[in-house]
Design a protein around this motif. Sequence first.
Motif, PDB file in Angstrom:
ATOM      1  N   TYR A  65       0.817  -1.212   0.000  1.00 29.97           N
ATOM      2  CA  TYR A  65       0.000   0.000   0.000  1.00 29.97           C
ATOM      3  C   TYR A  65       0.852   1.265   0.000  1.00 29.97           C
ATOM      4  O   TYR A  65       1.794   1.402   0.760  1.00 29.97           O
ATOM      5  N   GLU A  66       0.490   2.197  -0.856  1.00 26.88           N
ATOM      6  CA  GLU A  66       0.992   3.576  -0.821  1.00 26.88           C
ATOM      7  C   GLU A  66      -0.199   4.476  -1.121  1.00 26.88           C
ATOM      8  O   GLU A  66      -0.937   4.235  -2.071  1.00 26.88           O
ATOM      9  N   GLN A  67      -0.384   5.497  -0.291  1.00 29.56           N
ATOM     10  CA  GLN A  67      -1.589   6.311  -0.436  1.00 29.56           C
ATOM     11  C   GLN A  67      -1.693   6.915  -1.832  1.00 29.56           C
ATOM     12  O   GLN A  67      -2.754   6.892  -2.455  1.00 29.56           O
ATOM     13  N   GLY A  68      -0.576   7.448  -2.342  1.00 32.95           N
ATOM     14  CA  GLY A  68      -0.603   8.018  -3.684  1.00 32.95           C
ATOM     15  C   GLY A  68      -0.956   6.982  -4.734  1.00 32.95           C
ATOM     16  O   GLY A  68      -1.746   7.237  -5.643  1.00 32.95           O
ATOM     17  N   GLY A  69      -0.390   5.779  -4.599  1.00 35.21           N
ATOM     18  CA  GLY A  69      -0.691   4.709  -5.534  1.00 35.21           C
ATOM     19  C   GLY A  69      -2.153   4.324  -5.515  1.00 35.21           C
ATOM     20  O   GLY A  69      -2.748   4.023  -6.560  1.00 35.21           O
ATOM     21  N   ALA A  70      -2.766   4.328  -4.303  1.00 31.29           N
ATOM     22  CA  ALA A  70      -4.189   3.997  -4.199  1.00 31.29           C
ATOM     23  C   ALA A  70      -5.036   5.028  -4.937  1.00 31.29           C
ATOM     24  O   ALA A  70      -5.992   4.692  -5.649  1.00 31.29           O
ATOM     25  N   TYR A  71      -4.706   6.311  -4.766  1.00 30.09           N
ATOM     26  CA  TYR A  71      -5.440   7.357  -5.486  1.00 30.09           C
ATOM     27  C   TYR A  71      -5.299   7.164  -6.994  1.00 30.09           C
ATOM     28  O   TYR A  71      -6.280   7.261  -7.745  1.00 30.09           O
ATOM     29  N   TYR A  72      -4.069   6.908  -7.429  1.00 29.85           N
ATOM     30  CA  TYR A  72      -3.837   6.767  -8.868  1.00 29.85           C
ATOM     31  C   TYR A  72      -4.611   5.583  -9.436  1.00 29.85           C
ATOM     32  O   TYR A  72      -5.106   5.635 -10.569  1.00 29.85           O
ATOM     33  N   THR A  73      -4.710   4.490  -8.670  1.00 31.00           N
ATOM     34  CA  THR A  73      -5.437   3.322  -9.147  1.00 31.00           C
ATOM     35  C   THR A  73      -6.880   3.675  -9.469  1.00 31.00           C
ATOM     36  O   THR A  73      -7.417   3.296 -10.521  1.00 31.00           O
ATOM     37  N   PHE A  74      -7.522   4.433  -8.589  1.00 28.91           N
ATOM     38  CA  PHE A  74      -8.925   4.762  -8.810  1.00 28.91           C
ATOM     39  C   PHE A  74      -9.082   5.887  -9.830  1.00 28.91           C
ATOM     40  O   PHE A  74     -10.083   5.952 -10.544  1.00 28.91           O
ATOM     41  N   ILE A  75      -8.096   6.755  -9.917  1.00 28.28           N
ATOM     42  CA  ILE A  75      -8.128   7.753 -10.995  1.00 28.28           C
ATOM     43  C   ILE A  75      -8.085   7.057 -12.346  1.00 28.28           C
ATOM     44  O   ILE A  75      -8.839   7.392 -13.277  1.00 28.28           O
ATOM     45  N   ILE A  76      -7.218   6.047 -12.442  1.00 26.91           N
ATOM     46  CA  ILE A  76      -7.143   5.268 -13.685  1.00 26.91           C
ATOM     47  C   ILE A  76      -8.463   4.552 -13.932  1.00 26.91           C
ATOM     48  O   ILE A  76      -8.951   4.469 -15.071  1.00 26.91           O
ATOM     49  N   GLY A  77      -9.074   4.018 -12.836  1.00 21.39           N
ATOM     50  CA  GLY A  77     -10.354   3.334 -12.978  1.00 21.39           C
ATOM     51  C   GLY A  77     -11.434   4.248 -13.562  1.00 21.39           C
ATOM     52  O   GLY A  77     -12.161   3.867 -14.489  1.00 21.39           O
ATOM     53  N   PHE A  78     -11.518   5.472 -13.029  1.00 16.28           N
ATOM     54  CA  PHE A  78     -12.498   6.409 -13.566  1.00 16.28           C
ATOM     55  C   PHE A  78     -12.143   6.825 -14.988  1.00 16.28           C
ATOM     56  O   PHE A  78     -13.033   7.090 -15.816  1.00 16.28           O
ATOM     57  N   GLY A  79     -10.844   6.862 -15.271  1.00 16.13           N
ATOM     58  CA  GLY A  79     -10.431   7.136 -16.641  1.00 16.13           C
ATOM     59  C   GLY A  79     -10.880   6.048 -17.594  1.00 16.13           C
ATOM     60  O   GLY A  79     -11.297   6.329 -18.732  1.00 16.13           O
ATOM     61  N   VAL A  80     -10.825   4.791 -17.145  1.00 16.00           N
ATOM     62  CA  VAL A  80     -11.302   3.677 -17.961  1.00 16.00           C
ATOM     63  C   VAL A  80     -12.793   3.819 -18.221  1.00 16.00           C
ATOM     64  O   VAL A  80     -13.280   3.585 -19.340  1.00 16.00           O
ATOM     65  N   LEU A  81     -13.553   4.223 -17.191  1.00 15.98           N
ATOM     66  CA  LEU A  81     -14.984   4.431 -17.382  1.00 15.98           C
ATOM     67  C   LEU A  81     -15.256   5.512 -18.432  1.00 15.98           C
ATOM     68  O   LEU A  81     -16.137   5.372 -19.286  1.00 15.98           O
ATOM     69  N   ALA A  82     -14.478   6.593 -18.338  1.00 15.76           N
ATOM     70  CA  ALA A  82     -14.651   7.670 -19.321  1.00 15.76           C
ATOM     71  C   ALA A  82     -14.300   7.186 -20.727  1.00 15.76           C
ATOM     72  O   ALA A  82     -14.975   7.529 -21.713  1.00 15.76           O
TER      73      ALA A  82
END
Length: 454
Positions: free
Chosen positions: A50-67
């Motif tokens: 776990y890294e807090q920044g990495g966790a944020y990036y994972t979900f940012i990428i997830g929302f990017g995939v949705l877009a």
Amino acid sequence: RSTLFPYTTLFRSRRLRARRGIAVEHAARPGRLAFYVLSLAWLTSLFHEYEQGGAYYTFIIGFGVLAALDAFGPALARRLGARAVEAIDLLCMNACVLFVGLELSLRVVAAFTHSPLFAQTSTDARGWLAANKLRPGTTFDNSPVNARGFLDDEFVKNQGCLVAAVGDSFTVGVVPHEFHFTTVAERLLHCPIDAIGVPAVGPEEYLLLERDEALPLAPDVVLVDLFVGNDIVDNLRGRDHFRGAMRRWLDRHDMLVYELPRRLAILARERRHLHDTASGSMTAQHEPPQSRDQLLRALPWLGDPSREQSGMSHAAYLAMETRHAREICGGGDEPYYRRFWEILDEMRAAAAPHKLAVLVIPDELQVEDPVWAEVSAAAGVPLDRDRAQRILAAGLADRGIPALDLLPILRAQPVGSDGMRHLFHRDDSHLNARGNAVAGEALAPFLRPLVPAR
């Protein structure tokens, strides 16, 4: 019907609508796609620390995939065809439902089960204690567990002199209790020292142990056995005031679908290890011999550290020690120290008018030069070997709390031909019989001015 994800327009041909239009339309619903993407983003947490920044990036990428699916999904689905879309839908639904459903189910079980197998670092301190406490009437490290669940004789309320030592596995001891530092000091001090220890706990739990177990005995001194290696950082995680909800859900060491199989594998491996080395194992669960000589014959490593079995593979031990080094010899741990001092102030207030004292136990990497050399090479960051002791010494002095730092005492022991002092178990950060003897012999004179004269 939602217009956010216009995938259903792809399947308007009469033939597709007649044969599988309903299934494909269902697979393309926006809520379903969002469930897939977010669940799979969560699933990726299992594959890295776990890294807090990495966790944020994972979900940012997830929302990017949705877009991206919103923009390019229709063209992609047209190229893949209805059959491929259905297959992907089936695969994603099975993977996501299995993962999310299993994790949530295990967390429900954990909420009602006080077992180390289901304990999480986010478990509250009282639940963590219940999950890790020894079982009364059993045997641990060739010594009986008393009626309160601690590796010591039965506790008796203060009858003129008493020290209550609270701590983790160092207070439990990875040696028979006859060789533990509290027993060594007790013989020299001529004053009972009750060892109130629970494996895998930290300062949050020490406060509870003091209130629930130590203070009812009316001790003259409450001694906190503080292991520098993980008590300041590691064993505050998940039960402090700054970890945050995100980590409790995204750190794989808090995710039971990861931790439960890992713990079961470790348990199976340790059982095989105990079966193979039962005649000399540190944790063989047979009837404990009654005399010191019998113990030395049954467990020859007590007198000769060269005959010890490794506690884990050297690679796993080096990885653990490297993590400890980054945490205690690096930086960025100020919030943990702040919480530690808050807990210690609470313990001092609870102990009044009696005394609170601290035994500072170093990590092996701080004592053994060959271990320090390996850890320094693997850490990848600048390290200050004695940083934790300096911070602790200053804070304890400011609070007027008596403290015994074992680091200079252990470092003063002679070095063997292999460059090691052999005060810790092999590939295990706990003190062995020799290290316990040194600690106990130093502890007795430290406690003598703090207890009534005998």
